[in-house]
Structure formats: C-alpha cells, structure tokens
Design a protein around this motif. Structure first.
Motif, PDB file in Angstrom:
ATOM      1  N   PHE A 124     -23.355 -20.488 -12.473  1.00  0.00           N
ATOM      2  CA  PHE A 124     -21.893 -20.460 -12.384  1.00  0.00           C
ATOM      3  C   PHE A 124     -21.351 -19.038 -12.502  1.00  0.00           C
ATOM      4  CE2 PHE A 124     -17.822 -20.545 -14.724  1.00  0.00           C
ATOM      5  CZ  PHE A 124     -17.042 -21.087 -13.716  1.00  0.00           C
ATOM      6  N   ARG A 125     -21.786 -18.351 -13.539  1.00  0.00           N
ATOM      7  CA  ARG A 125     -21.277 -17.003 -13.801  1.00  0.00           C
ATOM      8  C   ARG A 125     -21.565 -16.054 -12.620  1.00  0.00           C
ATOM      9  NH1 ARG A 125     -23.812 -12.774 -15.784  1.00  0.00           N
ATOM     10  NH2 ARG A 125     -25.618 -14.016 -16.387  1.00  0.00           N
ATOM     11  N   LEU A 126     -22.820 -16.089 -12.131  1.00  0.00           N
ATOM     12  CA  LEU A 126     -23.202 -15.182 -11.050  1.00  0.00           C
ATOM     13  C   LEU A 126     -22.491 -15.535  -9.747  1.00  0.00           C
ATOM     14  CD1 LEU A 126     -27.038 -14.993 -11.822  1.00  0.00           C
ATOM     15  CD2 LEU A 126     -25.347 -13.172 -12.186  1.00  0.00           C
ATOM     16  N   ALA A 127     -22.374 -16.815  -9.465  1.00  0.00           N
ATOM     17  CA  ALA A 127     -21.729 -17.234  -8.215  1.00  0.00           C
ATOM     18  C   ALA A 127     -20.241 -16.899  -8.240  1.00  0.00           C
ATOM     19  CB  ALA A 127     -21.941 -18.735  -7.999  1.00  0.00           C
ATOM     20  N   MET A 128     -19.608 -17.106  -9.393  1.00  0.00           N
ATOM     21  CA  MET A 128     -18.182 -16.777  -9.475  1.00  0.00           C
ATOM     22  C   MET A 128     -17.972 -15.274  -9.261  1.00  0.00           C
ATOM     23  SD  MET A 128     -16.250 -19.422  -9.774  1.00  0.00           S
ATOM     24  CE  MET A 128     -14.686 -19.181 -10.619  1.00  0.00           C
ATOM     25  N   ARG A 129     -18.797 -14.464  -9.910  1.00  0.00           N
ATOM     26  CA  ARG A 129     -18.706 -13.004  -9.735  1.00  0.00           C
ATOM     27  C   ARG A 129     -18.892 -12.622  -8.265  1.00  0.00           C
ATOM     28  NH1 ARG A 129     -16.425  -9.770 -10.180  1.00  0.00           N
ATOM     29  NH2 ARG A 129     -17.866  -8.022  -9.893  1.00  0.00           N
ATOM     30  N   ALA A 130     -19.879 -13.227  -7.622  1.00  0.00           N
ATOM     31  CA  ALA A 130     -20.148 -12.905  -6.223  1.00  0.00           C
ATOM     32  C   ALA A 130     -18.954 -13.265  -5.350  1.00  0.00           C
ATOM     33  CB  ALA A 130     -21.405 -13.641  -5.753  1.00  0.00           C
ATOM     34  N   MET A 131     -18.387 -14.439  -5.584  1.00  0.00           N
ATOM     35  CA  MET A 131     -17.241 -14.846  -4.753  1.00  0.00           C
ATOM     36  C   MET A 131     -16.035 -13.957  -5.018  1.00  0.00           C
ATOM     37  SD  MET A 131     -17.497 -18.977  -4.250  1.00  0.00           S
ATOM     38  CE  MET A 131     -17.739 -19.504  -5.936  1.00  0.00           C
ATOM     39  N   MET A 132     -15.836 -13.577  -6.270  1.00  0.00           N
ATOM     40  CA  MET A 132     -14.730 -12.668  -6.583  1.00  0.00           C
ATOM     41  C   MET A 132     -14.903 -11.345  -5.838  1.00  0.00           C
ATOM     42  SD  MET A 132     -14.173 -13.432 -10.608  1.00  0.00           S
ATOM     43  CE  MET A 132     -13.715 -15.102 -11.139  1.00  0.00           C
ATOM     44  N   ALA A 133     -16.165 -10.941  -5.629  1.00  0.00           N
ATOM     45  CA  ALA A 133     -16.435  -9.711  -4.867  1.00  0.00           C
ATOM     46  C   ALA A 133     -16.431  -9.978  -3.355  1.00  0.00           C
ATOM     47  CB  ALA A 133     -17.774  -9.126  -5.301  1.00  0.00           C
ATOM     48  N   GLY A 134     -16.040 -11.211  -2.968  1.00  0.00           N
ATOM     49  CA  GLY A 134     -15.908 -11.508  -1.537  1.00  0.00           C
ATOM     50  C   GLY A 134     -17.200 -11.883  -0.846  1.00  0.00           C
ATOM     51  N   LYS A 135     -18.234 -12.195  -1.628  1.00  0.00           N
ATOM     52  CA  LYS A 135     -19.521 -12.532  -1.026  1.00  0.00           C
ATOM     53  C   LYS A 135     -19.662 -14.047  -0.848  1.00  0.00           C
ATOM     54  CE  LYS A 135     -20.645  -8.159  -1.840  1.00  0.00           C
ATOM     55  NZ  LYS A 135     -20.515  -7.143  -0.785  1.00  0.00           N
ATOM     56  N   HIS A 136     -20.295 -14.430   0.264  1.00  0.00           N
ATOM     57  CA  HIS A 136     -20.688 -15.826   0.457  1.00  0.00           C
ATOM     58  C   HIS A 136     -21.848 -16.116  -0.471  1.00  0.00           C
ATOM     59  CE1 HIS A 136     -18.128 -16.012   4.046  1.00  0.00           C
ATOM     60  NE2 HIS A 136     -18.538 -14.771   4.257  1.00  0.00           N
ATOM     61  N   VAL A 137     -22.042 -17.393  -0.799  1.00  0.00           N
ATOM     62  CA  VAL A 137     -23.026 -17.706  -1.833  1.00  0.00           C
ATOM     63  C   VAL A 137     -23.942 -18.868  -1.429  1.00  0.00           C
ATOM     64  CG1 VAL A 137     -23.365 -18.443  -4.221  1.00  0.00           C
ATOM     65  CG2 VAL A 137     -21.536 -16.833  -3.673  1.00  0.00           C
ATOM     66  N   PHE A 138     -25.216 -18.682  -1.726  1.00  0.00           N
ATOM     67  CA  PHE A 138     -26.253 -19.687  -1.508  1.00  0.00           C
ATOM     68  C   PHE A 138     -26.925 -19.850  -2.874  1.00  0.00           C
ATOM     69  CE2 PHE A 138     -30.675 -20.734  -0.545  1.00  0.00           C
ATOM     70  CZ  PHE A 138     -30.617 -21.565   0.566  1.00  0.00           C
ATOM     71  N   ILE A 139     -26.906 -21.079  -3.444  1.00  0.00           N
ATOM     72  CA  ILE A 139     -27.374 -21.264  -4.827  1.00  0.00           C
ATOM     73  C   ILE A 139     -28.515 -22.275  -4.880  1.00  0.00           C
ATOM     74  CG2 ILE A 139     -26.690 -21.775  -7.206  1.00  0.00           C
ATOM     75  CD1 ILE A 139     -23.827 -21.406  -6.473  1.00  0.00           C
ATOM     76  N   GLU A 140     -29.516 -21.902  -5.676  1.00  0.00           N
ATOM     77  CA  GLU A 140     -30.585 -22.832  -5.993  1.00  0.00           C
ATOM     78  C   GLU A 140     -30.029 -24.143  -6.525  1.00  0.00           C
ATOM     79  OE1 GLU A 140     -33.307 -22.464  -4.501  1.00  0.00           O
ATOM     80  OE2 GLU A 140     -33.870 -23.717  -6.189  1.00  0.00           O
ATOM     81  N   LYS A 141     -30.730 -25.244  -6.290  1.00  0.00           N
ATOM     82  CA  LYS A 141     -30.301 -26.525  -6.854  1.00  0.00           C
ATOM     83  C   LYS A 141     -30.793 -26.622  -8.306  1.00  0.00           C
ATOM     84  CE  LYS A 141     -34.554 -28.149  -6.849  1.00  0.00           C
ATOM     85  NZ  LYS A 141     -35.159 -28.197  -8.195  1.00  0.00           N
ATOM     86  N   PRO A 142     -30.094 -27.285  -9.193  1.00  0.00           N
ATOM     87  CA  PRO A 142     -28.753 -27.824  -8.984  1.00  0.00           C
ATOM     88  C   PRO A 142     -27.716 -26.714  -8.982  1.00  0.00           C
ATOM     89  CG  PRO A 142     -29.470 -28.212 -11.244  1.00  0.00           C
ATOM     90  CD  PRO A 142     -30.635 -27.610 -10.516  1.00  0.00           C
ATOM     91  N   ILE A 143     -26.630 -26.961  -8.309  1.00  0.00           N
ATOM     92  CA  ILE A 143     -25.663 -25.885  -8.058  1.00  0.00           C
ATOM     93  C   ILE A 143     -25.118 -25.276  -9.349  1.00  0.00           C
ATOM     94  CG2 ILE A 143     -23.579 -27.331  -7.891  1.00  0.00           C
ATOM     95  CD1 ILE A 143     -22.817 -25.662  -5.372  1.00  0.00           C
ATOM     96  N   ALA A 144     -25.003 -26.121 -10.387  1.00  0.00           N
ATOM     97  CA  ALA A 144     -24.478 -25.622 -11.665  1.00  0.00           C
ATOM     98  C   ALA A 144     -24.931 -26.581 -12.759  1.00  0.00           C
ATOM     99  CB  ALA A 144     -22.951 -25.543 -11.608  1.00  0.00           C
ATOM    100  N   SER A 145     -24.634 -26.242 -14.001  1.00  0.00           N
ATOM    101  CA  SER A 145     -25.140 -27.055 -15.091  1.00  0.00           C
ATOM    102  C   SER A 145     -24.149 -28.107 -15.562  1.00  0.00           C
ATOM    103  CB  SER A 145     -25.593 -26.174 -16.253  1.00  0.00           C
ATOM    104  OG  SER A 145     -24.549 -25.321 -16.637  1.00  0.00           O
TER     105      SER A 145
END
Lengths: 344, 344, 344, 344
Positions: free
Chosen positions: A77-98
């Motif tokens: 969650f933390r890393l994906a949110m940071r990436a999106m805030m920086a305007g990056k698209h995101v691909f996340i290992e399953k499960p998507i979050a905890s």
C-alpha cells in the motif's frame, strides 16, 4: 515502449526483471531493493540498469513510467501510493494489499489520477486459465460449482495464513473465470503450529443463484495437488495444473432432468438421466504467463486500457481473503461480503 | 452357527444373501421381500431357503436367530423394532435409521433386551480401513486432519441428499478410524435439480483439540474420486479406494517445529522444518469385507460380544447426518452435536 | 582442487560450466568454443574465466589439469586424444566416441599415460539409479529381466539414430546397475523420415544366464515415458523417472516354484505360486547428478582413483550401440558382442 | 434364432453360456463337459438346458445348429472337425488351434461344407478396439508403428508360453485393426522356471512398408500394464485397457517433414517439425464384447455372412504364434511367415 522500475528483488522480483528485460513493449529501467547484495546480483546480469536502495530516487527518474512492486504484502500500500503520487502507473504482486481498506484506497487513487493499476494475478494469464474462461463463457452452460484443491507440504509462513498464501491463487482465477460474484464466505481451518496462523483451511463461497464454490488449501499434505473442477449444465472441466501438457480436460457429461414425470416407490427410480460423451483436452498456449501479463500492462499504460486483472479485481480478492480470515476465527460463521468494506 | 433371515432383496440384499450362504458360522434361513419376482429369483438360486412376503411369518420361524435388514432407510426403524420385540438380533444396512430419535430408540431397545445390534458400515471391514485404524492408533502420531473426497456422476436420489448417500461412508469410516469424536458440524451444499435434495455438499467436523475433518461429496462430478488424506504429526496417509491394490500409502513426511527460536523480517524464514522420508504401501487383506463382517456378527450373537460397528456407531453417524442436514439448510451454520439428540 | 577447461558451450556445456563453477574440489579455468557469441555468453556470466576458440591454447594453459568435452560425438575422439597427449585428464560427454575402435584407443591411451578417463553417464549419479544399483546388489535376488522404455515426441536428429540418442541412457544405466554383461544384441527399428536414421527401435540384450534385457526407444510417441522394470527372484523394481519424487518403487512380489510336485491335466493347475507383499518407495537423494559426478571426477584426478563410469564403461556402451546399429540394418540379426571389436 | 451347444464349462465356458442364454438371436440348447460337477452347476442355473458328458450325444441333437468350443487348445481341432462333420457351425475359443496345420484344415473344412467358422477374438468386439479400427481406417494417416505391452504377475501356465497366452490378444487385435499383414516375425524371451515355457517375450513384426509392430508380454511383472500405442502420420492413439472409461486417447500430434530443405552443421537443426494439437478421448460403447460377438455369430449362421473374426483370422494369428515360438527357440532369428505353412 514504457520504462519500468522493479521494487523488491527477492523471490518473485527476478521473474519480473527477467520478463521485463525481454518484453517487446517495455524496458527495464531500474531495480530497487534495500539489500545491497541483491542489487549487486542485478548489476552482474543487467549492467545498464539503474540500481538503488532508495525508492524516492527511483521515482525521481523520468524514464520510469511505471513501477512493479514485489515486496512483502505489508508494504504494498505505502509503496504503491507513493508511486501513484509521483505519477507512476503501478503493477503489484498479489495480493494487492493487506486489507480491504488499503485496496480500496489504491483503487480510488488510481481512478483519481487516471493511472493504470494492475495486480499480478499471474495464473489469469496462463493458457489453461484463459481456456477455462473461454469455456465458461461459451460451452459449459449454467455453472453449478467451482471446486479447487491446492495442497502440498510447505512452505509454512509465519505472517499470513494458508488462505492468504494459497487460496489467493484460486480466488484470483475464480474471479476471472466466473461471471458471477460471491455474496458471502465462510471458512474453517486450523493451525497445527502453536502461535502460528492456520495451515489448513476450507472456504465456501456463496453466490446469488445455485452456484457454489469451495477451496481447500493445506500446507501439510503428503502429496501435491492442484486441481479444479468446474461443473456446468452442458459440460464439465477438470483443470490439473500438475499435468505437463493436458492441463484442461473437458467432459461432455452431465445430467438431464426429466420434467413433469411422476416418480414412485423405488429409491433408484430417477427423474434424472445421465449423459456421458467424449472427453477433450484442448491444446494450450504454453508461453510464460508473466511475459504476456507484463506486455499487456505496458500496452494498457500506452493506450489507456484496463488490464485483465485491475485494481478492482485485486480488491475483490482481498475482500474475500479478509472475510475468510474473519470467518475462520469464528469457526466458519458466514460473512456477507458487503459487510467487509472500507470503514468510512 | 446362527440362522439369519434377510429382509429386502433389492440392490444390496443379494450381497447379504450370497455372503450369508457362504458364511462359516451362519446359515441363510429365509428371505423376505414384498415383490414376488424377487423371491422367485432367490428360490432359483437357493431352493432350500424359506421365502416370504410376510415379515411376521419370517419372525415366527424359530430357526431365525437374527434378521439382516436391507430395505429403504425409512423402514429400518419399524422392521428392526419388530425383530427385536420378537427376540431376534439385528443387522441393519447403513444408515441405521432415518433420524437420531429412531437410532437412539433402537440402541435402547437392543440394550434392554440384551440383543446384538449391528450396523452395516461395510468399509470398516475392508483391509484398507482396518490398516488405517491400526496406523492411526500406532504410528501416525497426533492426528491433525482427516480429509475425504467422494465424488462421481450419479446416482441422484430423490429421497435423500448426497450427504445421506455418500458422506455416510466417510462418516462411518472416520468414526472407526479416529479416536476422537466431533463436537460440532457445519455443511454447505446445493441442489441443481429443482425441488430435489442437495447433490453437492461440503462438511466440516470440529473436534475438541486441533483436529479438523472435512468431507466433500458430489453426485455431479465428471470424474470419480475416492480419496482420503489423514495428516499426523509423525506420518501421513493417502487412501485411494480406486487403486486396485495399493490403496493405502503411508508417507514418512511432516514438519518439525523449532521451539524457542527467534524469527525476524524475512517471510521465508521459518520456524518450521520439513521432513521427507520413504513412502510405503502395506500389503492389504483383499477378502470381501461383507464376508468378514457377517461372520463377526454371527460370532457376536453366539458369544455375546459387541460388533465393531454397533448400534452406538450407527447412532453417532446418524447424529452427524442429521446435524449436517440442518446446517446445510442454514447455509452452513455450525451445529453442536449435543444439540442433536432425542427429544425426550 | 583441480583446474578444468570445458570444450563445447552448446546444449550441455553450460550445465558442465555451472556445476564446475560451484564444485568444491574443482575450478573452472577455461571455456573453449568455435562460436564467438557463445564465448561472449560465458564471459558475461564468468568474467574471470579464460575463453578461447583455440583448443591448443587451452591445452597450453598449465592451470588446466583436465578437459571436459561437450562437443558433437564425431569430434570426441580427436579432442580427447589431443588432450591426453597434452597430459590432461579427460571427462567426455556420452557416448564416449562414435565407434568401438575410437573408444578402445581412448581407453588404451588413458591407461598408457595413467590419466583419468571418465564418461558422462549422468544418470548413474542420480539418487534413483544409485538406489537401484544398491537394490540389485542387495535385496532383489537373482535378476530375471531388465526392461526399459524411453519414448517421447522429438527431437529427431539427422546424424544419429534414436539408439545413439536415447538408448545410450538406458545402456549406461544398465551397465552400472547390473552385475552381468550382455554377450549378444539384436535390434529392430524403422525410419519414418526418408533418408534419415531410425526413429524407433527395440533392442534385445542376451546374457550368459537366464537374464534378458530389452530397450524400447522412440522419437515419435504421443506420450512421454521413462520407465524401467527390473524383475528379481526376491523383489521387483519400477523406476519411473517422470515421477517428481517417488521415482523408485520396490515391490515385494514374485513367484515361488514348488519343486518335486507333480502336475496334471488342468491348465490352471500350477507349480508356480504367487507372492504379493508391501510396496516401498525409498526416499532418494535429489541433488543434481552432475554436481556429484564432477566432484567424483576431480577426486579421481587428485587421488588416482577410477571413476564410476570410466573409459571401459564408455567402451562397453559404445560396443552395444555399434552392434545394435549393425543388427538394425539386418532386420534384427543377433550380433555377438565379442565380434564387435577393434580391428587390429 | 439358432440353437447353440457349449462344449467346455471351465474358466471361459460360463461366460459363453451366460451370454448365449441372454442372446436375442440364439438359444442355449446344450452344455457338454466331462466333469459331472460342472454339469450340475449348469443345471442349477439353467434347468431346461440339455447337459451331457458325451459330445456325440450333443451333436446328435437336431436343435443344435452350432457348437461353441471352450476346451483346452489341444482339443480344439478334434472337436471342431467332429462338429463340422456333423454339419454344425463352429465358434472356437482363441487361439483357434494349436498349430498352423490344424488351423488350415479347419478353414478348409468350413469352406468345403459352407459352414460358419468363427474364432473368439473377444477384444475385437469391444468398443475400444472397434474405435481404433475406425480411426486407423479414417484419421490416423499412414500407420508407422503398433506397440503393445501386456504384462502382469501370473498366471503362469505350464503347457503354453506367455506368447500363446497373452500375445494372442494383441495379435488378434492387431489383425483386426491394421490393414496390413506382417511378412516376418522375430521373438526373444526367457523362462525363469526350470523346464517351463517362456514367461517373458518380446515380438517384432515386420511388414512390407515402413510399418513396424512390437509386442511385449510378461507373466512376471510387478505392475499390470495393458497399453497399446499406434503412431500414424496424422494422429496417434494410446489405448489403455485399464482405464475405466477413457480407454482410447487420440493425440493430434506428429511430425512434419520439410522437403527439399538443406540442413547443415548444427545437430539440433532439423528438417523435422513437430505438431502438437488437441487430445480427444471418444466416448466408447461399453456393452459386453462377448454379447455382440455371439449375436454376430448367430446372425452369420442365419444369413450366410462372414464373421469379423473368421477362420482365416484365427489362422493368421496362429501362424504368427507358431513363427514366434520357433524364433524364440533360436534367440530371435527372423522367421518369414510364408515359411510357416501347412506341410502338404
């Protein structure tokens, strides 16, 4: 062609790195990990790739269009949110979050920023699962049940139960293959290592109609089994992932219900007839799932499309995982899935 | 040597008749059925045996020491009570009766009259199940789980659900093999033929300790499966009844829990170790189960002994069937087994 | 610790290189291949290793104690002879050479120069084959037959028949596992691609006593089979190399011959009795065969020992291959193995 | 409707009797056996059937149109000749006779008298073998090989080798399924019981074109195998008779030969391509083979037709059995089938 940075070079990260490096429409730009020795391993193999133990530094790289996250679930969650805030698209290992709450926030953030959010439900991109999807939508008729067994010996994990580790695969496959969505879940299970999460679990999934689904996962089985049965009114499927090539078998078998017919006295007198025809094992596309999946992700980023397994799919799976975990703690109490939602 | 009358010459009756006729310590005295043509079939094969469509006439025969009942379940209670009132020992097809109340009355009546009451839990007398019993009591260690799958296509029945038809086998085997008794049951299932009982069901059985049991039964599966896994702390069993000879495989596999050891950060760092040794398929006694079972029954009658599967075993299985049926109607609500008792 | 140079970095060479690089008592010193791009691949992975397209240059390197040859069979003899003349020990891909004459010269040269000559009969170093060797020497009794099937679809080769490609595995395993040596060979086979060598073949091997061996190899089978049966007077083995873990099953089965007993009239009256006991799948060492094999080779070089599969083993296998090839061309005429020898 | 007498009520006779008794176009008229107790067993079951220990008496019965012979092979010829001389049609257990000479005389006698002569090649009337016949004639393309394995533990026979006992099944199936006839045979084998016939044997069958056939039979195998592979240029079949329902699997697999294409240097460079498509297990007719076979025989008698397995088929099979027996005694010398003929 998009530029991708991989975060986390542990168990799964090297598979992402290798497939991105070979991808026709993506370029491996950077790899990030906190462990220096892992980064050294990357450089030996991919000398031209940026390596870093600082995620912010990677996000600052303008060649990075998207981030692929392969870290422990607790940090998704933390890393994906940071990436999106920086305007990056995101691909996340399953499960998507905890948790459902985290997953829901990720979905909302991606929508708000118009970014592609994909979850790595890898099986969804295998030839076998794509074939099942096709058959369920065309050929099987009404779906009666979905039954999956995923058992073997090990690897016990100490931070998540066998549901989060193994059932997540079945739930992501089922989410893709079936048209219908479950409305409630129950789960029974047990831990055989004191103080540790459940290592055996049985999940029931209830749907609006007469479809029922069941998942059996076990870390403590003497034999390895990876087998799914799907029963339809016209045909039935056996999917055995341990078969080297004939993973999908389609049976032209079923029942025919005689309507309006009286039945009497004899217990073996039936209003049900049996139909038994050919069995067929379609030839399957055996290319590596992850390769097609990453290429689809790159295509979605470039062409503003939605991936097969998007943030919503990731959220739906996490909602079931969370509900099943609650149920298991209450000896199988049925949990309605719409109870399991973000607390406002 | 005792004299036995068989009541009911339909699907199972002929097996009883054949085995009694060949039994070293029992004699086939009479066969009773309401259908004349069935009785004619008996006479053609066993000319010296009394045939009758009148149960009272059979009970009046002083050469009849015991009655073997192979009629539809709904008539078990009435016929068995009549037989015991006439002083006859009783051997009843499984399930012993159609309700806990009936089963309990049969047990009480047998005790009051000091008669042998046996239930035909046939599998309990197979070489495979006897071997499992032996291994569970000596070799497997603490039992962690009991998991059984019994699925195939057909035969749908219209008067009982798949639980009463198929799970009854697993429950009677489990009752014999395990030392422990379940305290609660839940069951989820579904009917896919309008107006008919469930044709697919999943049962969870809860025990006082950390043992869990699960049974999957299905009349609508494309493949036939008869497979039970038993996980113990020392060894594990796979029992595949469709194997022609190696029905029981014993795996020297398991986990070893390292105590007192700290574990940190890494999800793959374990306090659990894996042990993988030889597999062993013991040679099994392959003589027909029913033959040994009827001989044991005759021996119990002659020597005032208790059969392996007595009325109490029959009652315990019916209690679980009744609880599972209640649970299934309530989408898997957990039913405590001590709730399911005779209404005084 | 010895220094090894690998010659040939095609299909099998990379496996040698990887295992030597990880070997506890050997050091990867050089890799030689005629193709520049293959050498570049080596350098990327092993920057400190000498690369060369000139075999003489490699032989001139004093750090090279031994040469491992993984080139096409036709060049084995020439390269191995050159290496031995340069005083190097030699490890050669199977088959050791392309004719009995060549193989015999290699054996003689190694003996003359007191050099270690090993042939890469990899299977001989697997846990499964080592277990069979142990069982044949202790437990199986007199060996009655050795029967092996090795069939699949592809890869057709245009320079050697399926005998040289597939049966070489069975022959090298058999040479190691059995105590006895065949005295004659016959082979029938067929080519289904015009102008190409046989793609299906059946070999019979005759021994002095009542042992018989048979090998079935086929490049054009719809299913993959890797199965060997060994029948002994006390026990029998099934070795299925496609089983993930239980590759060896030992059956306590056999016949007992009643001596001195008259038998008459009835075709079903037997002087033979049957014995059927437990089946047992011993736990196998699953470490990579090539790793142990290379380590043994290094040990032999350092301590003047003879490898499990030495030049004589390589020669014995080639003698059978050559005899079988002759026999196949004559529709299965029996070839005595002592006819197939070096022309003086 | 024809009247049939069965001669020989030992192992197979009861199956003939039962199927004739149920046959729609045949009537069981008489049963003949030398053993009184066997005849008593017939009468208990079929009270209205004539029983006799005198074959001539049976032949004298005008209600007997045909005789079915299920006695030991050594008596087939004598009994069948007597029956034909009495004007009776004949149905004979396989193998039709104990030598080519006998079989040829039977064929000639039947032709001379215009009587139906059928051999009980039972497998030829199974759904599985009929489906193979159909596929070989339409779908498989050119047939490349026919490979069959029929092994198990026991029953050793002391009057015939495993070839006459087990390979006779494969030869009769092959005779029916293939269009082509073998021209030569070789066989290697061994006896492991002193003074007894071979209990393991390997047969090669040579054909005019590039078809090759092989049969492996063994009475001393730890596992039971009944498996036939048929390779065709378009498709391939695996026939596993131990599979409960999917006995026939058809693989859309094969090779494609690139014509006119140069190939060089690289051993893995091929002029052969691989094709891998769907697998398909056709639904099979599972009715008892013997029932259809006897009905066909009755139909042939009534309507002057030739049975699927006529005297010529019986003769062809015996010719191969005799040639294989000769070859086995000479360590696999190839025997031309046209050498194996009636001595004038």
């Amino acid at each position: 062609m998009i530029g991708i940075a991989v975060v986390g070079y542990g168990y799964w990260g090297p598979n992402l790195v290798r497939n991105i490096a070979d991808c026709r429409n993506a370029k491996l730009v950077a790899v990030c990990d906190l462990r220096k020795e892992r980064l050294t391993a990357v450089s030996a193999r991919y000398p031209s790739v940026q390596i870093s133990d600082d995620f912010e530094q990677v996000l600052a790289n303008p060649a990075v269009d998207a981030v692929a996250i392969a870290t422990p679930v607790s940090s998704h969650f933390r890393l994906a949110m940071r990436a999106m805030m920086a305007g990056k698209h995101v691909f996340i290992e399953k499960p998507i979050a905890s948790s459902v709450e985290e997953a829901q926030k990720l979905v909302e953030e991606a929508a708000r920023r118009n970014l592609v959010l994909a979850v790595d439900h890898t099986f969804v991109h295998t030839g076998a699962v794509k074939k099942m999807h096709e058959l369920v939508h065309n050929g099987l008729g009404d779906i009666y049940y979905y039954d999956s067994v995923r058992v073997n010996l090990g690897l016990f994990q100490h931070d998540v139960s066998v549901i989060w580790d193994l059932a997540v695969h079945d739930l992501s496959i089922m989410d893709y293959v079936l048209n219908e969505r479950p409305v409630a879940v129950s789960a029974a299970g047990m831990s055989h290592v004191p103080g540790q999460p459940a290592n055996i679990a049985y999940l029931n999934l209830f749907f609006p109609g007469n479809l029922i689904a069941h998942i059996h996962v076990n870390w403590l089985a003497p034999v390895k089994v990876r087998r799914t049965l799907i029963g339809g009114s016209n045909k039935m499927i056996v999917y055995d992932d341990l078969e080297p090539s004939e993973k999908i078998k389609v049976y032209d078998k079923g029942i025919t219900v005689k309507e309006g017919e009286a039945q009497r006295e004899n217990v073996y007198q039936q209003l049900v007839g049996y139909r038994s025809g050919d069995m067929w094992a379609p030839h399957l596309d055996m290319t590596e799932a992850l390769s097609g999946e990453l290429s689809e992700f790159a295509d979605c980023v470039m062409n503003k499309k939605t991936p097969t397994a998007d943030g919503h799919a990731g959220l739906r799976v996490v909602r079931i995982l969370e509900a099943a975990t609650q149920s298991l703690a209450q000896r199988g109490r049925v949990i309605e899935l719409d109870e399991v939602r973000r607390v406002a």
